[in-house]
Scaffold this active site. Structure first.
Site, PDB file in Angstrom:
ATOM      1  N   LYS A   1       0.853  -1.094   0.188  1.00  0.00           N
ATOM      2  CA  LYS A   1      -0.058   0.021   0.103  1.00  0.00           C
ATOM      3  C   LYS A   1       0.830   1.275   0.055  1.00  0.00           C
ATOM      4  CE  LYS A   1       0.816   1.955   3.344  1.00  0.00           C
ATOM      5  NZ  LYS A   1       2.134   2.588   3.903  1.00  0.00           N
TER       6      LYS A   1
ATOM      7  N   TYR B   1      -4.277   3.974   5.672  1.00  0.00           N
ATOM      8  CA  TYR B   1      -4.692   3.156   6.850  1.00  0.00           C
ATOM      9  C   TYR B   1      -6.051   3.640   7.447  1.00  0.00           C
ATOM     10  CZ  TYR B   1      -0.192   0.638   7.152  1.00  0.00           C
ATOM     11  OH  TYR B   1       0.902   0.083   6.706  1.00  0.00           O
TER      12      TYR B   1
END
Ligand code: NAD
Length: 394
Positions: A141, A229
């Site tokens: 990510k 996140y």
């Protein structure tokens, strides 16, 4: 562990939990699926691309703890480092590649999955090259630095008929799973608000942080690195997608870290259920990595909630009870999950589309900031195919 065992298949379906059928598959069905996969129980070979902080600190050690995934290749621009790590982790010299020889992995059958652990702006290129070499890809990510690159990665996976999974480790982390299950089972009533704060102090002198404050390499600084996140958490905690976004930034341009990217970014997501999420991220804050979801009847607090270890979960805070969580190596669990996806033993929880949704939300946040907090519509019709709370056990 798992509260999931207390919930019937019907409960999950009534709760609209996608993938409930998979979650409740009987052990016999899982065994049958395993027997049906062509490579059976053979561990899935992983090559790690980019041997920086995360690879050396978490992923290579994690691969010594995996059950179904095995380290079989390394890709690095630093031959001495690659050779040292190859010896340490028992990788044959013939399976150590440079960025120039990378495409030769096509002739290396020991490598089935390529794990991209490079600076964000290199994810798309190295993912697409691996897919063209016939490999499955696990990509860190944020998926990329632009929506267009993310779409190109998904298209390349489709064209190659290979799996593309985005490495959202919290989908496999016990604190996050317990929080999701508490919410899905009605434990807090109807969810009303979410807060997430994913912040830290960026250290300009650390080469690993230097590229994170480059607009070209990181995309959007703290938002891409840490904020993602919180964006992802709000979505998996509520199991729905935002329909509107508003955002603001607060950046001290005299701070040498923030010549190119924003520091503090704060946003609001409005969800179809009426829930509202407040998220923030910063590279000049000690905010940590925590979240809370409050509902009509109670709340879950995970603070910290998204660290590599030491997360703390409370139900019904402030006078609630701290939930006992048995920690696991979430990186090993995630890589085992990818291996099971490749072998057809587990459903894909975080396909490229999951990463793309976060990239589009990051883009919407940046659009709102550019327009001084204007509301940006984000109802693109995306629906997560598989709910981690329904399928991932730890
Ligand atoms: P890092 O800087 O420590 O490692 C990156 C590696 O890429 C280094 O080995 C570096 O030498 C190599 N590299 C190749 N070309 C480069 C170039 N042109 N410039 C800079 N480095 C180059 O970074 P990291 O912390 O390991 O992060 C790598 C990726 O993993 C990022 O996408 C990051 O977002 C992600 N990450 C995820 C987690 C997680 O918990 N899932 C944690 C940390 C990092």
């Amino acid at each position: 562990m798992s509260e999931i065992n207390d919930m019937s298949r019907r409960d999950l379906i009534e709760l609209g939990v996608a993938g409930a059928a998979v979650a409740m598959a009987s052990p016999a069905a899982m065994a049958q699926s395993r027997a049906g996969s062509s490579d059976g129980d053979k561990p899935v070979g992983f090559a790690i691309v980019g041997l920086g902080k995360l690879s050396q600190g978490q992923l290579l050690p994690g691969l010594t703890r995996t059950k179904n995934a095995k380290l079989t290749g390394l890709v690095s621009g630093d031959p001495a480092k690659a050779a040292r790590l190859a010896v340490q982790y028992n990788v044959p010299a013939k399976s150590v590649y440079s960025y120039e020889t990378y495409d030769r992995i096509i002739r290396d059958p020991a490598i089935e999955v390529v794990y991209i652990v490079l600076p964000n702006n290199m994810h798309a290129e190295y993912t697409i090259r691996a897919l063209k070499a016939g490999k499955h890809v696990l990509c860190e990510k944020p998926m990329a630095t632009t929506v267009a690159d993310s779409e190109a990665m998904i298209a390349a996976a489709k064209a190659a008929d290979r799996k593309l999974m985005i490495a959202y480790r919290c989908h496999y982390e016990p604190t996050n799973l317990a929080a999701m299950r508490r919410i899905r089972s009605g434990g807090i009533g109807k969810p009303r608000t979410v807060w997430t704060d994913m912040s830290r102090q960026a250290n300009f002198s650390d080469p690993s942080d230097a590229w994170r404050v480059s607009k070209e390499m990181s995309g959007t600084g703290a938002l891409a690195d840490m904020g993602v996140y919180g964006i992802n958490a709000a979505r998996y905690l509520l199991n729905e997608e935002p329909i509107e976004v508003r955002a603001w930034a607060s950046t001290d341009r005299s701070d040498p870290r923030f010549k190119e990217v924003e520091d503090l970014v704060s946003w609001q997501f409005r969800f179809p259920s009426g829930a509202i999420a407040n998220g923030s991220t910063a590279f000049n804050s000690n905010g940590g990595m925590g979240f809370q979801v409050a509902g009509e009847k109670g709340r879950v607090v995970a603070d910290p909630g998204c660290l590599y270890g030491g997360n703390r979960l409370t139900f019904g805070a402030p006078n609630g009870k701290t939930v006992e969580i048995t920690e696991i190596d979430q990186f090993a669990r995630e890589m085992d999950w990818m291996a099971d996806v490749v072998r057809g033993r587990a459903p894909m929880v975080a396909p490229g589309e999951e990463g793309l949704q976060d990239m589009r939300l990051i883009d919407a946040i940046m659009q709102s900031i550019a327009r001084d907090g204007a509301t940006i519509k984000t109802d693109w019709g995306y629906k997560r195919a598989v709910d981690p709370a329904a399928v991932v056990d730890v």
